[in-house]
Design a protein around this motif. Structure first.
Motif: not given
Length: 226
Positions: A41-56
C-alpha cells in the motif's frame, strides 16, 4: 482521464475485484491500483498519488490502522476511508486516531461506498449511520469518564445528573431522562452541591462544563460531516 483516483487495500482478491467493479460502475471514479499488504500500500500510494485510499484493517503484515497512520505521516491530507469487517469500538477508535476520514463496515451498499469515496475525496468525513451513533456514544462516555476522574467524590449517577444540569435541563426533565422521581433528582443535586462546594446550578454547570460535560447529544445519521 479525470475523476476520483482510488487505491484499494485489501488482502482478499475476490473482495478487491468486487469493490473495483462497484467503484468503476460510475464514470467519475477510477481504481488506479490495488494492494494486499501495508508495505504494498505504501509503495502504490507513493507511485500513484491517489485522491482516496480505501483501507481494510485486517492485513497480513501490519494492521490497516498502522498503514493509515503511516500514510497520514507520509502523505498529509490524503483521505483514508476504512472499509472493514471489524466493527468493534477499539478498531473504530484506533482508525480515527490514526487519521481515517471515514469508517464503513463491509456489507455497505454500492451507493453508500461511492458516496463515501466522493465525499472523502472532497475533504469530508463519512461514517455509516450505526458507526456515527457509536462515535457519539464513545465521545459522551469518554467525557463522563473524564468527569468521574475530575470529581472523584461523585457517584456515576451524580455525574449523569450533573451532565444534564450542565445542559440546562430542569429537575422535571432530568427525572424524565433518567427515569427517576423528581425528589430523587433533588437529592442528587443537593449531594452534588455539597460535594463540589457550590451554591447554585449555574456554578455547578460551569464546573461541569470545565470538566467536559454538558455537550448536547446530536442525533447521528448516515452522510457526510465536514
Amino acid at each position: 482521464m479525470g475523476g476520483v483516483r482510488v487505491v484499494v487495500v485489501d488482502d482478499h482478491p475476490l473482495f478487491r475485484e468486487g469493490l473495483r467493479a462497484a467503484l468503476e460502475s460510475t464514470p467519475d471514479v477510477r481504481v488506479v491500483a490495488e494492494a494486499e499488504t501495508t508495505a504494498a500500500a505504501l509503495e502504490v500510494v507513493a507511485a500513484q498519488r491517489p485522491d482516496v485510499v480505501v483501507m481494510d484493517l485486517s492485513l497480513p503484515d501490519a494492521s490497516g490502522i498502522e498503514a493509515t497512520k503511516q500514510l497520514a505521516q507520509l502523505h498529509p491530507g490524503l483521505p483514508v476511508l476504512v472499509l472493514t469487517t471489524s466493527d468493534d469500538d477499539g478498531s473504530l477508535l484506533g482508525a480515527l486516531q490514526a487519521g481515517a476520514r471515514g469508517y464503513l463496515v463491509k456489507g455497505a451498499g454500492r451507493d453508500e461506498v461511492l458516496h463515501a469515496v466522493r465525499t472523502a475525496a472532497h475533504g469530508g468525513a463519512v461514517f455509516s449511520g450505526d458507526v456515527a451513533a457509536r462515535i457519539s456514544a464513545l465521545l459522551t462516555g469518554g467525557a463522563r469518564r473524564g468527569a468521574e476522574q475530575a470529581f472523584p467524590t461523585l457517584t456515576s449517577r451524580e455525574v449523569e445528573v450533573l451532565d444534564l444540569v450542565a445542559r440546562g435541563l430542569d429537575n422535571r426533565r432530568i427525572a424524565r431522562e433518567l427515569f427517576l422521581a423528581e425528589k430523587t433528582v433533588r437529592n442528587h443535586i443537593s449531594h452534588i452541591f455539597d460535594k463540589l462546594n457550590v451554591a447554585s446550578r449555574t456554578e455547578a454547570a460551569a464546573r461541569a462544563r470545565d470538566a467536559g460535560l454538558g455537550e448536547p447529544q446530536r442525533p447521528a445519521g448516515p452522510g457526510a460531516a465536514g
